[in-house]
Design a protein around this motif. Structure first.
Motif, mmCIF file in Angstrom:
data_model
loop_
_atom_site.group_PDB
_atom_site.id
_atom_site.type_symbol
_atom_site.label_atom_id
_atom_site.label_comp_id
_atom_site.label_asym_id
_atom_site.label_seq_id
_atom_site.Cartn_x
_atom_site.Cartn_y
_atom_site.Cartn_z
ATOM 1 N N SER A 145 -25.695 111.793 78.310
ATOM 2 C CA SER A 145 -25.564 111.919 79.765
ATOM 3 C C SER A 145 -24.162 111.580 80.256
ATOM 4 C CB SER A 145 -26.596 111.008 80.471
ATOM 5 O OG SER A 145 -26.219 109.643 80.373
ATOM 6 N N VAL A 146 -23.529 110.616 79.612
ATOM 7 C CA VAL A 146 -22.249 110.113 80.140
ATOM 8 C C VAL A 146 -21.190 111.207 80.128
ATOM 9 C CG1 VAL A 146 -20.322 108.550 79.659
ATOM 10 C CG2 VAL A 146 -22.670 107.690 79.621
ATOM 11 N N LEU A 147 -21.058 111.888 79.004
ATOM 12 C CA LEU A 147 -19.993 112.880 78.884
ATOM 13 C C LEU A 147 -20.275 114.110 79.752
ATOM 14 C CD1 LEU A 147 -17.572 112.298 77.111
ATOM 15 C CD2 LEU A 147 -18.389 114.037 75.515
ATOM 16 N N ASP A 148 -21.532 114.487 79.860
ATOM 17 C CA ASP A 148 -21.849 115.737 80.546
ATOM 18 C C ASP A 148 -21.958 115.587 82.066
ATOM 19 O OD1 ASP A 148 -22.382 118.523 79.651
ATOM 20 O OD2 ASP A 148 -24.085 118.274 81.011
ATOM 21 N N ILE A 149 -22.636 114.536 82.502
ATOM 22 C CA ILE A 149 -22.826 114.382 83.953
ATOM 23 C C ILE A 149 -22.359 113.021 84.461
ATOM 24 C CG2 ILE A 149 -24.640 116.113 84.207
ATOM 25 C CD1 ILE A 149 -26.733 113.908 83.999
ATOM 26 N N GLY A 150 -22.313 112.027 83.587
ATOM 27 C CA GLY A 150 -21.788 110.719 83.991
ATOM 28 C C GLY A 150 -20.336 110.828 84.439
ATOM 29 N N ILE A 151 -19.666 111.843 83.955
ATOM 30 C CA ILE A 151 -18.279 112.052 84.353
ATOM 31 C C ILE A 151 -18.147 112.262 85.863
ATOM 32 C CG2 ILE A 151 -18.329 114.564 83.946
ATOM 33 C CD1 ILE A 151 -15.439 114.259 82.848
ATOM 34 N N TYR A 152 -19.179 112.807 86.506
ATOM 35 C CA TYR A 152 -19.105 113.001 87.966
ATOM 36 C C TYR A 152 -19.030 111.656 88.696
ATOM 37 C CZ TYR A 152 -20.061 118.047 87.528
ATOM 38 O OH TYR A 152 -19.995 119.387 87.236
#
Lengths: 315, 315
Positions: A145-152
């Protein structure tokens, strides 16, 4: 759009036909060799961003690269250096930063509307059916989750507070070894905190809130593509015994998107290039490296490492 | 209320007159010796809870003790053991748990309305002017946000998920050495997370949200004294490209309080005593010890220790 490229001619044909791209290349190398292409939007799987970006920069193309720019800060730094060496434009496609909602938010915060920022909270979560073969769950494809959407939410904290001085997190690592459910806390020596929540397990409305010394701003839905901004000034709290009064009234600012909203960043890239710049002043490569460093630190706390990746020291 | 006690006769007179208490004792020992007193509500400063509770239990009184029950889990455990040894009732005054909103919330979650709980988020924050002499900022009086108001979100997480398997936090420790601004993350091996935010620096509306596998519940204001509960089932997320649709519609449940709401717990104590119980089934001493242990672990991460307190091992 003048051309598309893909790993195979069939895919390039199909995609090119769907989006009316006149030239359809059956390999990335052929796309890189196309003299009519000035800028490439790299949207391959995360682990391929490094090689593809280096390929296109090396062929003299400008590059807009899908987020995350790379698997980790080391790769992001290599890409940033390659863009500088090639004298070509490179930007990570953090498209949210170019939406009307973000521009209004930055103007308000920059204008002192809510005072000094004390707390930034943002989230992105949806319930993805577990599938070890899906890229979201596959460590070899940079899953989690962190790399794909946590980045937002993480880039949102960076936008307001910069790189954190301390990073910690609580998270749930699933059967394939990637982070499926995460709350990260970023700490700033100047006295602020940020909370970045990302989840492949929990449906979350995508709120973001910025609390300052004199008020607060909130995106009540879809912080990655906000269409409404709520302002509370002052941020009068509800104390014990005053529950029935409710919080301070909100001022609602509409910030509608046209379409999905991905086009705002494209216009920004064109504007920057036309003005003679080789980077963005909103999402420059150095900022991407800072954000990637924070993502690295969150993953280090959670013990999530991708195949072939060097160990990341825990913060 | 038949009697009040205080450190001095003047204060006891004034308080007793204001609240029409017929007997006004100028010392806690005199109050403990009053044969007409069955139960004492201990509301002295945090560090005095231990000694006062032991005094009253030793004199054969039941005790309702203001939250936090004690400065730390060791003291809370000592008090719990003393109540058992004395055969007297002891409860920490976590009054929120007895409000109508909490009862509706527990019924809904217990009835499976939102599926399995994945994420619990709760906050309590207000902007207190810094004053090193005020109890909130004084380590000698058990100051800091976590012990005084962080206990509300932390007990909320415990109510839904129990004691966490992992605890981490990011926080700001102020000039007097107490935690003024904190985000704590609780992790559960079964796959859930909780976020407990407490602040003496930031005005926060006091929201709490419980996200499950099939929906979510939210207290939009004053999670310590909720008057409205919002239900979203299913918790349909807003994905990229679907921003304009907004989140799933909410069902609003009114849970009004009569008065401030502190009386609900008093009725509970009376009901339990009349039914022959020597503890609460909602907030038993063992639960207070579990909550205090989590507060200890948060403070340990932040490095906050009270005078005379033994070191708390970091989690």
């Amino acid at each position: 759009m003048v051309a598309v490229g893909s790993r195979g001619a069939g895919r390039a044909e199909a995609f090119g036909a769907e989006f009316a791209a006149p030239r359809r290349h059956g390999s990335y190398e052929a796309l890189a060799a196309d003299p009519d292409v000035d800028i490439v939007y790299v949207a391959s799987p995360h682990p391929a961003h490094l090689a593809h970006t280096l390929l296109f920069l090396g062929a003299g193309k400008h590059v807009l690269c899908e987020k995350p720019l790379a698997l980790n800060a080391a790769q992001a730094g290599e890409m940033a250096a390659a863009a500088t060496a090639a004298g070509r434009f490179l930007m990570e496609a953090v498209w949210s930063r170019f939406t009307p909602g973000y521009r209004v938010m930055r103007d308000l915060v920059g204008g002192g509307e809510i005072g000094d920022v004390l707390l930034v909270e943002a989230e992105f979560g949806f319930r993805a059916p577990f599938d070890p073969a899906h890229r979201l769950f596959d460590p070899a494809l940079g899953g989690g989750s962190v790399l794909d959407i946590g980045i937002y939410p993480v880039q949102f904290a960076h936008l307001l507070l910069g790189a954190p001085d301390g990073v910690t997190a609580g998270g749930v690592v699933g059967a394939t070894g990637v982070d499926e459910h995460v709350v990260a806390v970023l700490r700033y020596d100047a006295g602020a905190l940020a909370v970045a929540t990302s989840s492949l397990r929990a449906d979350l409305p995508g709120t973001a809130r910025i609390t300052g010394t004199r008020g607060s701003l909130e995106f009540p839905t879809s912080m990655w593509a906000p269409e409404v901004l709520s302002v509370r000034t002052p941020a009068a709290p509800v104390r014990i015994g005053g529950a029935a009064d409710g919080p301070a009234p909100q001022r609602r600012i509409e910030t509608p998107l046209t379409g999905i909203g991905l086009h705002y960043q494209v216009r920004h890239v064109h504007d920057r290039l036309r003005a003679g710049h080789l980077d963005s002043d909103v999402m420059p490569p150095a900022e991407s490296v800072r954000v990637a460093t924070t993502l690295d630190r969150i993953r280090a706390v959670l013990g999530v490492r991708y195949p072939g990746e060097a160990p990341i020291p825990a913060p």
